[in-house]
Design a protein around this motif. Sequence first.
Motif, PDB file in Angstrom:
ATOM      1  N   THR A  36      14.117  16.479 -10.748  1.00  0.00           N
ATOM      2  CA  THR A  36      13.205  15.333 -10.820  1.00  0.00           C
ATOM      3  C   THR A  36      12.066  15.591  -9.835  1.00  0.00           C
ATOM      4  N   THR A  37      11.104  14.679  -9.780  1.00  0.00           N
ATOM      5  CA  THR A  37       9.959  14.846  -8.875  1.00  0.00           C
ATOM      6  C   THR A  37      10.433  14.868  -7.418  1.00  0.00           C
ATOM      7  N   PRO A  38      10.059  15.902  -6.662  1.00  0.00           N
ATOM      8  CA  PRO A  38      10.437  15.939  -5.245  1.00  0.00           C
ATOM      9  C   PRO A  38       9.568  15.000  -4.413  1.00  0.00           C
ATOM     10  N   LYS A  39      10.076  14.633  -3.250  1.00  0.00           N
ATOM     11  CA  LYS A  39       9.314  13.762  -2.346  1.00  0.00           C
ATOM     12  C   LYS A  39       8.086  14.499  -1.797  1.00  0.00           C
ATOM     13  N   ILE A  40       7.043  13.729  -1.519  1.00  0.00           N
ATOM     14  CA  ILE A  40       5.781  14.279  -1.000  1.00  0.00           C
ATOM     15  C   ILE A  40       6.024  15.141   0.246  1.00  0.00           C
ATOM     16  N   GLU A  41       6.898  14.672   1.143  1.00  0.00           N
ATOM     17  CA  GLU A  41       7.161  15.402   2.390  1.00  0.00           C
ATOM     18  C   GLU A  41       7.712  16.801   2.101  1.00  0.00           C
ATOM     19  N   LYS A  42       8.573  16.879   1.099  1.00  0.00           N
ATOM     20  CA  LYS A  42       9.174  18.177   0.739  1.00  0.00           C
ATOM     21  C   LYS A  42       8.100  19.128   0.194  1.00  0.00           C
ATOM     22  N   ILE A  43       7.192  18.586  -0.602  1.00  0.00           N
ATOM     23  CA  ILE A  43       6.097  19.399  -1.154  1.00  0.00           C
ATOM     24  C   ILE A  43       5.190  19.898  -0.026  1.00  0.00           C
ATOM     25  N   LYS A  76       1.888   9.592 -14.062  1.00  0.00           N
ATOM     26  CA  LYS A  76       0.437   9.748 -13.857  1.00  0.00           C
ATOM     27  C   LYS A  76       0.083   9.606 -12.381  1.00  0.00           C
ATOM     28  N   SER A  77       0.657   8.602 -11.767  1.00  0.00           N
ATOM     29  CA  SER A  77       0.395   8.344 -10.348  1.00  0.00           C
ATOM     30  C   SER A  77       0.846   9.513  -9.469  1.00  0.00           C
ATOM     31  N   GLU A  78       2.008  10.092  -9.791  1.00  0.00           N
ATOM     32  CA  GLU A  78       2.530  11.234  -9.015  1.00  0.00           C
ATOM     33  C   GLU A  78       1.612  12.451  -9.145  1.00  0.00           C
ATOM     34  N   ILE A  79       1.116  12.692 -10.347  1.00  0.00           N
ATOM     35  CA  ILE A  79       0.200  13.827 -10.538  1.00  0.00           C
ATOM     36  C   ILE A  79      -1.068  13.632  -9.714  1.00  0.00           C
ATOM     37  N   VAL A  80      -1.628  12.439  -9.753  1.00  0.00           N
ATOM     38  CA  VAL A  80      -2.855  12.149  -8.989  1.00  0.00           C
ATOM     39  C   VAL A  80      -2.626  12.380  -7.495  1.00  0.00           C
ATOM     40  N   THR A  81      -1.494  11.903  -6.990  1.00  0.00           N
ATOM     41  CA  THR A  81      -1.178  12.045  -5.556  1.00  0.00           C
ATOM     42  C   THR A  81      -0.926  13.499  -5.174  1.00  0.00           C
ATOM     43  N   LEU A 112      -5.067  14.967 -16.785  1.00  0.00           N
ATOM     44  CA  LEU A 112      -5.034  14.429 -15.425  1.00  0.00           C
ATOM     45  C   LEU A 112      -4.777  15.536 -14.392  1.00  0.00           C
ATOM     46  N   ALA A 113      -3.985  16.523 -14.782  1.00  0.00           N
ATOM     47  CA  ALA A 113      -3.596  17.606 -13.867  1.00  0.00           C
ATOM     48  C   ALA A 113      -4.698  18.648 -13.659  1.00  0.00           C
ATOM     49  N   LYS A 114      -5.695  18.654 -14.529  1.00  0.00           N
ATOM     50  CA  LYS A 114      -6.758  19.672 -14.421  1.00  0.00           C
ATOM     51  C   LYS A 114      -7.397  19.637 -13.041  1.00  0.00           C
ATOM     52  N   PRO A 115      -7.756  20.785 -12.474  1.00  0.00           N
ATOM     53  CA  PRO A 115      -7.813  22.127 -13.079  1.00  0.00           C
ATOM     54  C   PRO A 115      -6.505  22.920 -12.983  1.00  0.00           C
TER      55      PRO A 115
END
Length: 223
Positions: A36-43, A76-81, A112-115
Amino acid sequence: MKKIEIACFNLESALIAQKAGADRVELCADMSVGGTTPKIEKIQKALEHLTIDLYVMIRPRGGNFVYSEAEFEQMKSEIVTIKKLRVNGFVFGILNEDKTINIEQNSALVELAKPFSCTFHRAFDEVSNYKQALEDVISCGFSTILTSGTFPNVMEGKEVLKQLVIQANNRIEIMPGGGLRSTNISELDEMVNANWYHSSAITDGSEIASLEEIVQLKKKLQS
């Protein structure tokens, strides 16, 4: 030069992948549900330490790949962040109830993910018609499909994987993954002849990638 991506569920595995010569890391959380989507801190931590490419899984929960409007908005929100962190790509996949590709939602996320590049993940293995699904995924703008050939693992799906590579005809990368190990990568590559391969390289039942396994995966792919 053929390349290997390692699915990593923690920072330790990502560092091992880089040290062992992997070409790219796919970062996820929740190994028990397939990622699943990892937490921002991990990224952020991974980006501090990695010089190889980092793709991030965007998946709000385990289970099926049909999402509610709220879940889609979350993606969508996760990709933007996460875009702001300067990762190298994203990994996701959305299906319709009838096991076809949700072209509208996937296209919106790719846009949304571009580029940055996007990989359509193993939701592909649940589609009802893989030939049509391949064309649909291409039309959404993805650069890669991660798949075990619609079977539980790559060795069972190798005939389909070969067909997908032929049908794709360099319009999109077909990246075999799912049960891929150093013990079967040579045989698989000989038949499928993909450019990218994907493995968690976990050999001991833990959630940590094996350095030796990644070294062997690379070695057999180059030999």
